[in-house]
Design a protein around this motif. Structure first.
Motif, PDB file in Angstrom:
ATOM      1  N   THR A 103       0.840  -1.209   0.000  1.00  0.00           N
ATOM      2  CA  THR A 103       0.000   0.000   0.000  1.00  0.00           C
ATOM      3  C   THR A 103       0.872   1.255   0.000  1.00  0.00           C
ATOM      4  OG1 THR A 103      -1.682  -1.203   1.225  1.00  0.00           O
ATOM      5  CG2 THR A 103      -1.871   1.194   1.208  1.00  0.00           C
ATOM      6  N   THR A 120     -11.608   1.010  -5.788  1.00  0.00           N
ATOM      7  CA  THR A 120     -12.043  -0.377  -5.964  1.00  0.00           C
ATOM      8  C   THR A 120     -10.840  -1.221  -6.375  1.00  0.00           C
ATOM      9  OG1 THR A 120     -13.800  -1.771  -6.871  1.00  0.00           O
ATOM     10  CG2 THR A 120     -12.722  -0.276  -8.424  1.00  0.00           C
ATOM     11  N   GLU A 138      -7.496  -6.423  -3.492  1.00  0.00           N
ATOM     12  CA  GLU A 138      -8.445  -5.787  -2.577  1.00  0.00           C
ATOM     13  C   GLU A 138      -7.787  -5.472  -1.235  1.00  0.00           C
ATOM     14  OE1 GLU A 138     -12.146  -7.942  -2.106  1.00  0.00           O
ATOM     15  OE2 GLU A 138     -12.632  -6.793  -0.314  1.00  0.00           O
ATOM     16  N   ARG A 142      -8.207  -1.617  -0.229  1.00  0.00           N
ATOM     17  CA  ARG A 142      -8.923  -1.212   0.986  1.00  0.00           C
ATOM     18  C   ARG A 142      -8.038  -0.355   1.884  1.00  0.00           C
ATOM     19  NH1 ARG A 142     -13.829  -3.157   2.269  1.00  0.00           N
ATOM     20  NH2 ARG A 142     -14.612  -4.908   1.051  1.00  0.00           N
ATOM     21  N   ARG A 143      -6.777  -0.761   2.029  1.00  0.00           N
ATOM     22  CA  ARG A 143      -5.841   0.027   2.852  1.00  0.00           C
ATOM     23  C   ARG A 143      -5.588   1.390   2.216  1.00  0.00           C
ATOM     24  NH1 ARG A 143      -4.643  -5.064   4.306  1.00  0.00           N
ATOM     25  NH2 ARG A 143      -3.908  -5.366   6.434  1.00  0.00           N
ATOM     26  N   ALA A 145      -7.581   3.072   0.262  1.00  0.00           N
ATOM     27  CA  ALA A 145      -8.772   3.911   0.449  1.00  0.00           C
ATOM     28  C   ALA A 145      -8.739   4.561   1.833  1.00  0.00           C
ATOM     29  CB  ALA A 145     -10.032   3.069   0.284  1.00  0.00           C
ATOM     30  N   LYS A 146      -8.396   3.757   2.822  1.00  0.00           N
ATOM     31  CA  LYS A 146      -8.343   4.253   4.198  1.00  0.00           C
ATOM     32  C   LYS A 146      -7.311   5.382   4.320  1.00  0.00           C
ATOM     33  CE  LYS A 146      -8.888   2.097   8.677  1.00  0.00           C
ATOM     34  NZ  LYS A 146      -8.733   0.871   9.452  1.00  0.00           N
ATOM     35  N   TYR A 152     -14.162   2.543   0.077  1.00  0.00           N
ATOM     36  CA  TYR A 152     -13.805   1.413  -0.777  1.00  0.00           C
ATOM     37  C   TYR A 152     -15.097   0.694  -1.127  1.00  0.00           C
ATOM     38  CZ  TYR A 152     -12.377  -2.982  -2.620  1.00  0.00           C
ATOM     39  OH  TYR A 152     -12.247  -4.053  -3.472  1.00  0.00           O
ATOM     40  N   SER A 153     -15.218   0.227  -2.353  1.00  0.00           N
ATOM     41  CA  SER A 153     -16.376  -0.574  -2.725  1.00  0.00           C
ATOM     42  C   SER A 153     -15.992  -1.571  -3.813  1.00  0.00           C
ATOM     43  CB  SER A 153     -17.484   0.352  -3.240  1.00  0.00           C
ATOM     44  OG  SER A 153     -18.607  -0.416  -3.621  1.00  0.00           O
ATOM     45  N   ASN A 154     -16.529  -2.784  -3.734  1.00  0.00           N
ATOM     46  CA  ASN A 154     -16.340  -3.741  -4.827  1.00  0.00           C
ATOM     47  C   ASN A 154     -17.289  -3.347  -5.948  1.00  0.00           C
ATOM     48  OD1 ASN A 154     -14.340  -5.485  -3.741  1.00  0.00           O
ATOM     49  ND2 ASN A 154     -15.899  -6.427  -2.434  1.00  0.00           N
TER      50      ASN A 154
END
Ligand SMILES: [Zn+2]
Ligand SMILES: [Zn+2]
Length: 227
Positions: A103, A120, A138, A142-143, A145-146, A152-154
């Motif tokens: 990340t 995504t 993912e 996700r990390r 996005a944070k 975050y979205s699939n």
């Protein structure tokens, strides 16, 4: 006993109680030490992912911009040495420290003027997901996005398709065509789609086409490493 024969759950427990060792040089402290990170980070200026010409922040160059739905692709490092190890650890052992380090590589590569609303990941096929239990892209997305303070979205699903290894660019493009589909309406948002490794950019391009068709306003790509 070779590491790969140790069950994943045990490796994860071991990871919790032992300090990280650098995958490049075995120095204690981090899964990727500063020296090994610097050695792997892209040394050349960022390039247009389609033609390889220099371009600021990995943006599609003037000639390619009209030919691709991707605004650009930001890439953290070369797929070699410690970074290759890192991605293999992420892919097969779900190491938390590897996901964190990966990340960090992507984050450092993103252009300063990046404007996106949602993050995504490039999905893996359902077969692969069943085997592995998670999607390595993912874990990073996700990390990321944070860290960016974004949701975050699939957004994408993926059909089961034959393995792509060893195919040339044309066959690879032909095979990827049609393998992704949107999971929801995207409603004018700007999307950042994350993968672990980028080779030709075909996968990210296909994702961007599907996302744009589902209503995305703009699509940026990002990857931990370039093959
Ligand atoms: Zn190192
Ligand atoms: Zn170009």
């Amino acid at each position: 006993m070779k590491g790969k024969f140790i069950p994943v759950v045990i490796r994860q427990l071991v990871e919790l109680i032992t300090p990280s060792v650098c995958l490049g040089c075995e120095r204690e402290g981090a899964v990727l030490c500063v020296e090994c990170t610097n050695a792997a980070v892209l040394t050349q200026a960022a390039v247009c992912f389609r033609c390889g010409r220099e371009s600021v922040g990995g943006r599609a160059c003037g000639d390619c911009a009209a030919l691709t739905p991707l605004l650009g692709v930001a890439v953290g490092a070369y797929y070699e040495g410690a970074v290759k190890e890192l991605i293999l650890k992420l892919k097969f052992y779900r190491l938390r420290a590897a996901a964190e380090a990966a990340t960090g590589l992507v984050l450092a590569a993103l252009p300063e003027d990046l404007h996106v609303d949602i993050v995504t990941a490039v999905p893996i096929s359902p077969t692969r997901y069943r085997e592995r239990g998670y999607n390595q892209a993912e874990l990073v997305a996700r990390r990321l996005a944070k860290r960016l303070g974004l949701p975050y979205s699939n957004l994408l699903g993926r059909e089961t398709s034959a393995h792509q290894m060893g195919l040339d660019r044309t066959s690879r493009l032909a095979q990827i065509k049609g393998s992704f589909y949107p999971l929801r309406e995207i409603g004018g948002r700007r999307v950042l789609v994350v993968d672990d490794v980028v080779t030709t950019g075909a996968t990210l391009t296909e994702c961007a086409e599907v996302l744009t068709a589902a209503g995305a306003d703009e699509v940026w790509g990002a990857a931990v490493a370039r093959h």
